[in-house]
Write a protein that holds these residues in place. Structure first.
Motif, PDB file in Angstrom:
ATOM      1  N   TRP A 168      -4.798  43.708  37.010  1.00 53.14           N
ATOM      2  CA  TRP A 168      -3.957  43.513  38.184  1.00 53.14           C
ATOM      3  C   TRP A 168      -4.435  44.476  39.269  1.00 53.14           C
ATOM      4  O   TRP A 168      -4.432  45.694  39.068  1.00 53.14           O
ATOM      5  CB  TRP A 168      -2.495  43.779  37.838  1.00 53.14           C
ATOM      6  N   ALA A 184       4.906  42.746  31.263  1.00 50.61           N
ATOM      7  CA  ALA A 184       5.752  42.548  32.444  1.00 50.61           C
ATOM      8  C   ALA A 184       4.932  42.177  33.673  1.00 50.61           C
ATOM      9  O   ALA A 184       5.279  41.252  34.410  1.00 50.61           O
ATOM     10  CB  ALA A 184       6.587  43.804  32.714  1.00 50.61           C
ATOM     11  N   LYS A 185       3.833  42.871  33.911  1.00 51.19           N
ATOM     12  CA  LYS A 185       3.011  42.589  35.091  1.00 51.19           C
ATOM     13  C   LYS A 185       2.374  41.197  34.995  1.00 51.19           C
ATOM     14  O   LYS A 185       2.140  40.550  36.001  1.00 51.19           O
ATOM     15  CB  LYS A 185       1.945  43.675  35.268  1.00 51.19           C
ATOM     16  N   ARG A 235       3.870  38.540  33.662  1.00 54.34           N
ATOM     17  CA  ARG A 235       4.938  37.633  34.106  1.00 54.34           C
ATOM     18  C   ARG A 235       5.074  37.688  35.624  1.00 54.34           C
ATOM     19  O   ARG A 235       5.232  36.666  36.279  1.00 54.34           O
ATOM     20  CB  ARG A 235       6.262  38.002  33.443  1.00 54.34           C
ATOM     21  N   GLU A 236       5.024  38.900  36.178  1.00 53.02           N
ATOM     22  CA  GLU A 236       5.127  39.059  37.634  1.00 53.02           C
ATOM     23  C   GLU A 236       3.972  38.364  38.338  1.00 53.02           C
ATOM     24  O   GLU A 236       4.173  37.702  39.359  1.00 53.02           O
ATOM     25  CB  GLU A 236       5.143  40.537  38.004  1.00 53.02           C
ATOM     26  N   ALA A 253       4.508  34.644  38.521  1.00 52.18           N
ATOM     27  CA  ALA A 253       5.514  34.306  39.532  1.00 52.18           C
ATOM     28  C   ALA A 253       4.952  34.452  40.946  1.00 52.18           C
ATOM     29  O   ALA A 253       5.196  33.605  41.814  1.00 52.18           O
ATOM     30  CB  ALA A 253       6.747  35.192  39.357  1.00 52.18           C
ATOM     31  N   LEU A 254       4.202  35.512  41.195  1.00 52.48           N
ATOM     32  CA  LEU A 254       3.634  35.737  42.526  1.00 52.48           C
ATOM     33  C   LEU A 254       2.604  34.670  42.886  1.00 52.48           C
ATOM     34  O   LEU A 254       2.542  34.218  44.038  1.00 52.48           O
ATOM     35  CB  LEU A 254       3.017  37.132  42.610  1.00 52.48           C
ATOM     36  N   VAL A 271      12.025  34.156  35.934  1.00 58.08           N
ATOM     37  CA  VAL A 271      11.201  34.549  37.083  1.00 58.08           C
ATOM     38  C   VAL A 271      10.369  33.362  37.564  1.00 58.08           C
ATOM     39  O   VAL A 271      10.292  33.086  38.751  1.00 58.08           O
ATOM     40  CB  VAL A 271      10.292  35.751  36.722  1.00 58.08           C
ATOM     41  N   ALA A 326      10.677  31.583  41.175  1.00 62.33           N
ATOM     42  CA  ALA A 326       9.503  31.490  42.041  1.00 62.33           C
ATOM     43  C   ALA A 326       9.284  30.055  42.488  1.00 62.33           C
ATOM     44  O   ALA A 326       8.992  29.795  43.658  1.00 62.33           O
ATOM     45  CB  ALA A 326       8.266  32.019  41.332  1.00 62.33           C
TER      46      ALA A 326
END
Length: 188
Positions: free
Chosen positions: A71, A103-104, A106-107, A110-111, A171, A175
């Motif tokens: 990331w 977690a990142k 999943r983020e 979504a992003l 999430v 999104a």
């Protein structure tokens, strides 16, 4: 600005790219697209030449290692696994999985689905390069370390396209709902 010497990363360079063929995200986890396109000059005047990744990919395979998925080039934030990284006649093709247990990861899914993140960037060391008559740096051989999902890619010939399965998690569903609302508002 076509590269960053990596500072404390021991000379590791980074080349940002927006995949023109589309970085596809399906089922909220699978990612595929071109991380680099041959012959295309980035904003800093760097051009990756066909075959530039071949030796590095062969060495990684021989050592039983792979290219890391990070990331924003942060080595402390791996977000998935590249299952396939290969050169073809167009560029560097990558295919892998975001890890929903991270977690990142999943983020990131979504992003991407929301359109907030739309780029790829390679982290590498230059092994062989030369300048052409236009002052561009032609990268003939690079040692590829990682391919990151990033906010600001350097190579503008490409775009990310994202499609996530809305049933995966809250999430992801949120999104997608925001993306649909944004499209609806833009259409009015």
């Amino acid at each position: 600005m076509g590269w960053d010497d990596g500072g404390d990363a021991g000379g590791l360079e980074r080349k940002f790219h927006r995949p023109e063929a589309g970085l596809a995200v399906d089922a909220g986890q699978r990612i595929s697209g071109y991380a680099s396109v041959f012959g295309a000059a980035d904003h800093g005047g760097d051009v990756v030449m066909p075959g530039a990744y071949a030796a590095s990919l062969a060495a990684l395979k021989a050592a039983g290692r792979g290219v890391k998925m990070l990331w924003q080039h942060d080595p402390a934030q791996p977000i998935g696994v590249w299952d396939e990284v290969r050169e073809d006649d167009r560029g560097l093709w990558v295919s892998g999985r975001l890890l929903p247990e991270v977690a990142k990861g999943r983020e990131a899914a979504a992003l991407i689905a929301a359109g907030a993140v739309d780029g790829l960037s390679i982290g590498y060391r230059t092994k062989r390069a030369e300048k052409d008559g236009k002052g561009r740096r032609l990268l003939a051989e690079v040692e590829l370390w990682e391919v990151s999902l990033v906010t600001f890619p350097m190579l503008s010939q490409a775009r990310v396209q994202a499609k996530a399965d809305p049933g995966l998690d809250l999430v992801g569903r949120l999104a997608q709902a925001f993306a649909e609302a944004r499209r609806d508002l833009a259409g009015r």
